[in-house]
Write an enzyme that holds these catalytic residues in place. Structure first.
Site, PDB file in Angstrom:
ATOM      1  N   ASP A 231      13.029  34.132 -12.178  1.00 19.21           N
ATOM      2  CA  ASP A 231      13.728  34.989 -11.446  1.00 19.21           C
ATOM      3  C   ASP A 231      13.171  35.332 -10.174  1.00 19.21           C
ATOM      4  OD1 ASP A 231      15.867  35.129 -13.665  1.00 19.21           O
ATOM      5  OD2 ASP A 231      14.608  36.863 -14.413  1.00 19.21           O
TER       6      ASP A 231
ATOM      7  N   LYS B 285      14.379  31.306  -7.152  1.00 17.07           N
ATOM      8  CA  LYS B 285      14.223  29.579  -7.170  1.00 17.07           C
ATOM      9  C   LYS B 285      15.595  29.094  -6.655  1.00 17.07           C
ATOM     10  CE  LYS B 285      13.145  29.094 -11.261  1.00 17.07           C
ATOM     11  NZ  LYS B 285      12.543  30.303 -11.616  1.00 17.07           N
ATOM     12  N   GLY B 286      16.597  29.583  -6.759  1.00 10.35           N
ATOM     13  CA  GLY B 286      18.008  29.100  -6.322  1.00 10.35           C
ATOM     14  C   GLY B 286      17.907  28.911  -4.798  1.00 10.35           C
TER      15      GLY B 286
ATOM     16  N   ASN C 220      19.886  28.520 -20.473  1.00 14.70           N
ATOM     17  CA  ASN C 220      19.152  29.899 -20.289  1.00 14.70           C
ATOM     18  C   ASN C 220      18.865  30.239 -18.715  1.00 14.70           C
ATOM     19  OD1 ASN C 220      17.312  27.712 -20.286  1.00 14.70           O
ATOM     20  ND2 ASN C 220      15.947  28.813 -21.715  1.00 14.70           N
TER      21      ASN C 220
ATOM     22  N   GLY D  64      19.360  30.479 -14.750  1.00 13.41           N
ATOM     23  CA  GLY D  64      20.598  30.668 -13.998  1.00 13.41           C
ATOM     24  C   GLY D  64      20.348  30.884 -12.431  1.00 13.41           C
ATOM     25  N   HIS D  65      20.712  30.007 -11.583  1.00 12.70           N
ATOM     26  CA  HIS D  65      20.338  29.612 -10.381  1.00 12.70           C
ATOM     27  C   HIS D  65      21.575  29.784  -9.440  1.00 12.70           C
ATOM     28  CE1 HIS D  65      16.775  26.774 -11.389  1.00 12.70           C
ATOM     29  NE2 HIS D  65      16.698  28.110 -11.750  1.00 12.70           N
TER      30      HIS D  65
ATOM     31  N   THR E  20      17.604  34.612 -24.833  1.00 16.82           N
ATOM     32  CA  THR E  20      18.876  34.756 -23.951  1.00 16.82           C
ATOM     33  C   THR E  20      19.980  34.321 -25.016  1.00 16.82           C
ATOM     34  OG1 THR E  20      18.902  32.235 -23.529  1.00 16.82           O
ATOM     35  CG2 THR E  20      18.115  33.923 -21.933  1.00 16.82           C
TER      36      THR E  20
ATOM     37  N   ARG F  61      12.002  16.237 -35.205  1.00 17.24           N
ATOM     38  CA  ARG F  61      12.622  14.902 -35.329  1.00 17.24           C
ATOM     39  C   ARG F  61      13.823  14.705 -35.962  1.00 17.24           C
ATOM     40  NH1 ARG F  61       6.826  12.673 -37.086  1.00 17.24           N
ATOM     41  NH2 ARG F  61       6.919  14.628 -38.022  1.00 17.24           N
TER      42      ARG F  61
ATOM     43  N   GLN G 227      13.174  28.908 -15.356  1.00 17.81           N
ATOM     44  CA  GLN G 227      12.266  29.889 -15.915  1.00 17.81           C
ATOM     45  C   GLN G 227      10.825  30.240 -15.013  1.00 17.81           C
ATOM     46  OE1 GLN G 227      13.464  27.600 -18.583  1.00 17.81           O
ATOM     47  NE2 GLN G 227      15.329  28.860 -18.395  1.00 17.81           N
TER      48      GLN G 227
ATOM     49  N   THR H  28       9.422  31.032 -23.519  1.00 21.28           N
ATOM     50  CA  THR H  28      10.528  30.292 -23.732  1.00 21.28           C
ATOM     51  C   THR H  28      10.105  28.879 -24.556  1.00 21.28           C
ATOM     52  OG1 THR H  28      12.692  29.208 -23.001  1.00 21.28           O
ATOM     53  CG2 THR H  28      10.548  28.759 -21.615  1.00 21.28           C
TER      54      THR H  28
ATOM     55  N   GLY I 229      23.008  39.115 -17.410  1.00 22.13           N
ATOM     56  CA  GLY I 229      23.292  40.594 -16.998  1.00 22.13           C
ATOM     57  C   GLY I 229      22.357  41.556 -17.512  1.00 22.13           C
TER      58      GLY I 229
ATOM     59  N   THR J  39      13.006  35.630   3.547  1.00 20.83           N
ATOM     60  CA  THR J  39      13.336  37.099   4.015  1.00 20.83           C
ATOM     61  C   THR J  39      14.782  37.536   3.837  1.00 20.83           C
ATOM     62  OG1 THR J  39      13.638  36.279   6.408  1.00 20.83           O
ATOM     63  CG2 THR J  39      11.445  37.085   5.766  1.00 20.83           C
TER      64      THR J  39
END
Ligand code: IMP
Length: 430
Positions: A13, A16-17, A38, A40-41, A130, A144, A224, A239, A302, A414
């Site tokens: 969080d 990154k998006g 898991n 979210g972008h 998640t 395997r 992540q 994760t 959320g 910014t």
């Protein structure tokens, strides 16, 4: 030609998006190499908001090739829903623009069920996952017994793979008080989804090799954050994949020299979702203010994120482990207006000063941050597009962050708007 890997340098969080979108405009190929839905972008392009979970961010841009690499775990039903949702927003996704590695493990419905059943057991410490079946799917891969994309193409193989998986899972489910899995119904569901997935299935290592030989720019899109890495994160509150930059190679099928520039995304303060140690966490008015100003709620679940001061020890550590060449510092504007700011520069563990987070989780939980205090700034940094637009206090903060983590700022973001970015070093430099 430079290839770039973007990874989160904290607990995910970090924003990154926006950066991945900014970079994907300059890239030809965008590859997801770990994690699953898991992630979210959120991308905002020309006023339209796109929320991506399993798909690489390149899918929303024309003329890009998006790849889901073998390091990912893929829920085929979720993927189809995500593709249909984006089509509804006018995004064109075809087997020419999206490829899925044939050796990608699948997340099946019982993985999610197992994940949630474990999390609801009070006898075992919760991880705060998640609930999307990520951990159980990776367990099956290493065990395997996972079903992979290529298995969908052959009825006999699929049936053998299902039997192998169910031998394990039905025994486990019986111990957890869950009903046995209906084998025939599962096979029927997989056969129904197969024709929707298989057109995208390719030996993507080959596509990537060709892309590289042709001088295409490749962007490896991490999900992540490095502190959630299965090896180097705050285990067991992590994760189930490798999140660090080294995974870009194995999670896509390229050599270790495929990545020329590792860009770490770093938020100007710290957040975390789920359980686990968080030395600089604030449960006071300052923490609440960071959460409100930073809109710190999870894109996928959320959930409200835990907030705290910037922890330079942690980022110094993740920068070293991922070999970061530069960072993109995000959400500096959330710190606007604080009278005093704190940065964690070391920890006190039972009277001993440590410059890194210890490995044992019990010791991590006992680390008390040692802070350095700085004056805040009253002017806004929001929307700044050059250093000259920034208040002196903010520049001082950024410079101190660089010094403490031992890694330069390549980009400064910014605001959520893509133009509100100060470029210091272009990661795609030739
Ligand atoms: P899992 O990945 O669902 O197994 O969850 C394991 C841990 O990683 C939990 O603490 C989650 O909150 C965290 N996590 C998983 N995905 C993300 C993400 O995209 N951003 C932030 N935290 C995440």
């Amino acid at each position: 030609m430079a290839n770039v890997a973007v990874i989160g340098a904290q607990w995910g969080d970090e924003g990154k998006g926006k950066l991945v979108d900014w970079l994907s405009e300059r890239a030809d190929v965008i590859v997801r190499f770990q994690g699953g839905h898991n992630a979210g972008h959120t991308l905002v392009i020309d006023g339209t908001t796109y929320k991506l979970h399993a798909l690489p961010s390149g899918v929303v841009r024309r003329g890009k090739l998006s790849i889901i690499g073998n390091g990912v775990v893929l829920d085929p039903w979720h993927l189809i829903r995500e593709i249909e949702g984006l089509r509804g927003q006018g995004v064109d996704i075809t087997p020419e623009t999206l490829m899925i590695a044939e050796n990608t493990p699948l997340i099946l419905p019982f993985h999610g069920e197992l994940d949630r059943a474990r999390e609801s057991q009070t006898s075992v410490a919760r991880i705060g996952t998640t609930g999307r079946g990520i951990g159980p799917a990776y367990e099956d891969k290493v065990g395997r017994r996972v079903i992979r994309v290529a298995d969908l193409a052959d009825r006999r193989t699929l049936s053998l793979r299902v039997d192998r998986a169910l031998t394990h899972h039905n025994a486990l489910r019986s111990g957890l008080g869950l009903t046995a899995i209906d084998r025939d119904a599962l096979i029927a569901e997989l056969e129904a989804v197969a024709p929707q997935i298989l057109p995208y299935a390719k030996p993507v290592w080959k596509e990537l090799d060709q892309a590289r030989r042709r001088g295409r720019r490749i962007l490896f899109e991490g999900a992540q954050g490095a502190l959630l890495d299965i090896d180097f994160g705050t285990y067991p509150y992590v994760t189930s994949s490798n999140v660090v930059a080294g995974q870009a190679a194995t999670g896509s099928g390229m050599g270790p020299d495929a990545v020329d520039f590792v860009l770490g995304i770093v938020k100007a303060y710290t957040t975390r979702v789920g359980e686990g140690p968080f030395p600089t966490e604030l449960d006071d008015a300052d923490g609440a203010r960071l959460g409100t100003r930073g809109h710190e709620f999870g894109t996928t679940t959320g959930r409200q994120r835990r907030c705290g001061w910037f922890d330079a020890c942690l980022v110094r550590q993740t920068a070293a482990i991922s070999g970061m060449h530069g960072i993109a510092l995000t959400k500096l504007d959330v710190l606007d207006g604080f009278d005093r700011l704190r940065i964690c520069v070391a920890y006190d563990l039972d009277g001993e000063r440590l410059d890194h987070l210890p490995t044992a989780s019990e010791a991590q939980a006992r680390c008390v941050p040692i802070y350095e205090e700085m004056d805040g700034w009253s002017d806004s940094t929001r929307g700044a597009r050059s250093w000259a637009d920034l208040p002196a206090g903010a520049i001082k903060y950024v410079r101190r962050v660089e010094e403490l983590i031992g890694c330069p700022v390549a980009l400064l973001s910014t605001s959520p708007e893509r133009e509100d970015t100060i470029l210091v070093t272009d990661p795609f430099r030739d």
